[in-house]
Design a protein around this motif. Structure first.
Motif, PDB file in Angstrom:
ATOM      1  N   THR A   1       0.700  -1.116   0.066  1.00 39.60           N
ATOM      2  CA  THR A   1      -0.263   0.004  -0.057  1.00 39.60           C
ATOM      3  C   THR A   1       0.806   1.169  -0.085  1.00 39.60           C
ATOM      4  OG1 THR A   1      -0.055   0.131   2.373  1.00 39.60           O
ATOM      5  CG2 THR A   1      -1.657  -1.332   1.498  1.00 39.60           C
TER       6      THR A   1
ATOM      7  N   ASP B   1       0.769   3.686   2.091  1.00 43.37           N
ATOM      8  CA  ASP B   1       1.069   4.005   3.509  1.00 43.37           C
ATOM      9  C   ASP B   1       2.487   2.961   3.787  1.00 43.37           C
ATOM     10  OD1 ASP B   1      -0.660   6.001   3.892  1.00 43.37           O
ATOM     11  OD2 ASP B   1      -1.928   4.460   4.933  1.00 43.37           O
ATOM     12  N   ASP B   2       2.382   1.752   3.350  1.00 40.88           N
ATOM     13  CA  ASP B   2       3.608   0.898   3.618  1.00 40.88           C
ATOM     14  C   ASP B   2       4.931   1.410   3.120  1.00 40.88           C
ATOM     15  OD1 ASP B   2       1.943  -0.860   4.709  1.00 40.88           O
ATOM     16  OD2 ASP B   2       1.754  -2.442   2.928  1.00 40.88           O
TER      17      ASP B   2
ATOM     18  N   ALA C   1       5.511   4.427   1.995  1.00 40.18           N
ATOM     19  CA  ALA C   1       5.891   5.686   2.707  1.00 40.18           C
ATOM     20  C   ALA C   1       6.723   5.400   3.991  1.00 40.18           C
ATOM     21  CB  ALA C   1       4.642   6.668   3.041  1.00 40.18           C
ATOM     22  N   GLU C   2       6.160   4.444   4.714  1.00 42.80           N
ATOM     23  CA  GLU C   2       6.838   4.116   6.057  1.00 42.80           C
ATOM     24  C   GLU C   2       8.111   3.579   5.744  1.00 42.80           C
ATOM     25  OE1 GLU C   2       5.455   5.275   8.571  1.00 42.80           O
ATOM     26  OE2 GLU C   2       7.316   4.381   9.464  1.00 42.80           O
TER      27      GLU C   2
ATOM     28  N   GLU D   1       3.151  13.013  -1.838  1.00 45.55           N
ATOM     29  CA  GLU D   1       1.591  13.202  -1.462  1.00 45.55           C
ATOM     30  C   GLU D   1       0.619  13.258  -2.422  1.00 45.55           C
ATOM     31  OE1 GLU D   1       1.773  16.629   0.983  1.00 45.55           O
ATOM     32  OE2 GLU D   1       1.158  17.927  -0.670  1.00 45.55           O
TER      33      GLU D   1
ATOM     34  N   SER E   1      -5.046   9.329  -3.893  1.00 45.78           N
ATOM     35  CA  SER E   1      -4.501   7.676  -4.018  1.00 45.78           C
ATOM     36  C   SER E   1      -4.970   7.043  -5.454  1.00 45.78           C
ATOM     37  CB  SER E   1      -5.002   6.949  -2.747  1.00 45.78           C
ATOM     38  OG  SER E   1      -6.605   7.234  -2.690  1.00 45.78           O
TER      39      SER E   1
END
Ligand code: URA
Length: 244
Positions: A61, A63-64, A66-67, A88, A91
């Motif tokens: 994902t 978010d994964d 980005a982390e 950013e 999505s």
């Protein structure tokens, strides 16, 4: 040129010149009807771009990704960064914009394209109804600030490449829009100058045929107004491709 196009063009040039002069210029009429037609057309990427089946089916994902970017220490840029800048925007974007790498303002904020070039980029996109709030995702070739705003080294772009590729796969944009030489050369695996790479679509075989369009970097427009005309031609190609 249709009246809608004239309005958008006037808006783009107005806001661009306003930005360049630090104020807002009065609205002017531009007639570019004697311009040569833009270099449209499609060409294929060299087949050096092969799909890696394992990577292609990986379903990370945003978010994964980005982390993982924030934790990354795969190249020397991590040592001097304040904040990594994953990217950013929407999505499920129409357009994924790919720049070079974070500048100082981006390094401090952790957000892409928020300095002067970023404000100009927002105006460029806005002139054809695109924005990071609505229908674009903004990312960079490298996710950490290269000291002194130097070009990213090949090993730095190489170490970051899997993040950009994972983002493209997660986002599946309708078009990848590269701003500047670094992003265009990196994604097209080319050593041609941006003047040769801009102005036409490339089909990205590696990403299931997503079209890629390149143009000049907004910071080039801030330095030299003569880039405005070709950038506007590229924006018109993008607008037509997306039926905006
Ligand atoms: N220039 C880029 O290429 N990227 C940014 O995020 C900011 C400036």
């Amino acid at each position: 040129m249709t009246s809608g196009e004239k309005t958008s063009l006037a808006f783009f040039l107005d806001t661009a010149s306003g930005f360049l002069s630090g104020g807002y210029a009065p609205k002017r009429d531009y007639d570019f009807s004697d311009d040569p037609p833009p270099a449209a057309g499609f060409s294929s990427l060299p087949l050096a771009y092969q799909v890696d089946e394992e990577e292609a089916t990986g379903a990370e994902t945003l978010d994964d990704i980005a982390e993982a970017i924030r934790r990354c220490d795969a190249c020397a840029l991590c040592r001097e960064r304040k904040l990594a800048v994953p990217g950013e925007g929407a999505s499920d974007p129409l357009v994924m914009v790919v720049g070079e790498g974070p500048g100082e303002a981006e390094d401090k904020s952790g957000r892409p394209f928020v300095g002067p070039a970023g404000q100009y980029l927002d105006r460029m996109l806005g002139s054809i109804n695109l924005s990071r709030d609505k229908n674009c995702f903004i990312a960079n070739t490298v996710k950490c600030h290269p000291p002194g705003n130097r070009d990213p080294l090949p090993e730095e772009s190489g170490a970051c490449a899997h993040f950009l590729e994972a983002q493209i796969r997660a986002l599946r944009p309708k078009v990848i829009f590269c701003v500047g030489r670094i992003a265009a050369q990196h994604l097209l695996e080319s050593s041609e100058g941006i003047g040769k790479l801009r102005g036409r679509f490339f089909e990205m075989e590696k990403f299931g045929g997503i079209p890629l369009l390149a143009t000049y970097h907004p910071s080039a427009l801030l330095r030299d107004e003569t880039f405005k005309r070709p950038v506007w031609e590229d924006l018109k190609l993008l607008k037509a491709r997306l039926s905006l």
